[in-house]
Design an enzyme around this catalytic site. Structure first.
Site: not given
Ligand SMILES: *Cc1c(COP(=O)(O)O)cnc(C)c1O
Length: 412
Positions: A96, A118, A389
């Site tokens: 993010k 938000e 992610s």
């Molecule tokens: C917020 C988040 C997501 C989901 O958000 P996307 O916009 O779909 O990428 C996925 N993995 C993690 C670790 C997150 O913090």
């Protein structure tokens, strides 16, 4: 396979657009111009690249997961090759920050003096507050009052970073209400304020802007896999909340038809229970957060609550480009339940020494099935890139409660 539409004034096939009040159009136009005239310039890109290197820690590694590759094979032989794009190693622990830094840098170049955002679980709020602290800009984060209660550590983190957290008491007091409130603030304060949206969703130009800031994931992964294996992967996989880490990864491979793209949504307690966040799997076409895409809504068109064990996937919408990638057939979307994600997190942690975020545990839950299917279709073992992610430290309490209890142990 139909190639995805390139951005045509904010439309991805029939999805996207701007479903907002007229008062916001000038602000969205201003941002669209800035996207072209500021963030597309070499000078901006160089400044952002330096920040990503020196502050975020990019490029993130591409780690080969060979023990996991053996575990996911039914015959327990290492046949497939799995590579993990390590967004968990970014500063603040997830992808993010790539977007938050990009947007806050852009806003500062646009002369904006205040940032609003938000947040649902608080992860985007923390990323935005972090970027604002770095730039010395005031930050106000709208958060549903329910979420403020549920996500106390992230609220504290945002406040430590100097942000003001504004609890939203309207509606169901969760993410969608916070989004409405942030849009309302933006309408009133648009001259001074930038609204930092946290996923590849929202009205044009946000889906494109966020996708470009996250495409650093796919650009790096593409170069890294070429260097390591000498060719493109057979598949790329990521989890889908709003869709930003997935679109960031996909952007590196979407033009190569040989690379199959898979998104994995949260099936929560199971699609059939209605308690899930699998918007593309079980939702319908509708409007949320200013753009047309798939949404979770009831027969009357009311947006429904999403349910997932992972806070980051708990969103009743999805970015419009994913809606188009799905309907055009370029990408496929699967879903994994809470229990499947938990089991996958345990497996990945034990086999690779990496505790993944609950969000990321969803694609891990499906990687075996995807590898088998891809290998069958290409007639040889598969090489797969998965976007890791985020890291799972934030989910430790859930893991401890669900994975170390005697029940989970016995039912392994
Ligand atoms: C917020 C988040 C997501 C989901 O958000 P996307 O916009 O779909 O990428 C996925 N993995 C993690 C670790 C997150 O913090």
């Amino acid at each position: 396979m139909v190639p995805p539409a390139q951005e045509t004034a904010g439309w991805y096939g029939p999805f996207g657009g701007r479903f907002v009040s007229e008062t916001l159009i000038p602000a969205l136009d201003e941002l669209t111009v800035a996207t072209k005239e500021i963030s597309s310039t070499d000078a901006f890109k160089a400044e952002l690249r330096a920040l990503l290197a020196d502050y975020v820690g990019r490029p993130t590694p591409l780690t080969e997961a060979s023990r996991l590759a053996r575990e996911i094979d039914p015959a327990k032989k290492t046949i497939h090759r799995l590579f993990l794009k390590r967004e968990d190693l970014c500063h603040t622990g997830a992808h993010k920050i790539n977007n938050a830094l990009g947007q806050v840098l852009l806003a500062s170049k646009m002369g904006k003096t205040r940032i609003i955002a938000e947040t649902g679980a608080g992860q985007h709020g923390v990323a935005t507050a972090t970027a604002c602290a770095l730039f010395g800009l005031p930050c106000e984060v709208y958060m549903g009052a329910e979420d403020v209660k549920r996500q106390a550590p992230n609220v504290g983190r945002m406040r430590l970073l100097g942000a003001k957290v504004i609890p939203v008491e309207s509606g169901s007091r969760t993410l969608k209400d916070a989004m409405n409130e942030a849009l309302r603030d933006w309408v009133t304060n648009v001259a001074t304020t930038h609204y930092c949206i946290g996923s590849a969703a929202g009205p044009h130009p946000y889906p494109e802007l966020v996708a470009r800031f996250q495409s650093v994931i796919g650009d790096e992964a593409r170069a890294q896999i070429l260097e390591r294996t000498g060719r493109l992967p057979d598949a790329a996989i990521a989890c889908i909340g709003g869709g930003s880490n997935a679109i960031g990864l996909f952007r590196g491979f979407v033009s190569a038809a040989s690379v199959k793209l898979f998104g994995v949504e949260a099936a929560g307690h199971g699609i059939e229970t209605g308690m899930h966040a699998a918007t593309l799997t079980a939702g319908r076409v509708g409007v949320l957060h200013g753009s047309k895409s798939y949404v979770l809504c009831d027969d009357g068109g009311q947006i429904q609550e999403a349910h997932s064990i992972s806070a980051g996937l708990d969103y009743p919408g999805v970015g419009p480009e994913h809606a188009w990638l799905k309907t055009s057939g370029r990408a496929r979307y699967l879903s994994a339940t809470d229990d499947e994600a938990l089991a996958a997190a345990a497996l990945v942690t034990r086999t690779e020494g990496i505790l993944p975020a609950l969000e990321t545990s969803h694609p891990f839950a499906k990687i075996g099935a995807i590898a088998t299917e891809v290998a069958r279709s290409i007639g040889r073992p598969a090489t797969i890139v998965l976007c890791l992610s985020g890291r799972g430290d934030k989910d430790l309490e859930t893991f401890l409660g669900r994975l170390l209890s005697p029940v989970a142990e016995g039912s392994k």
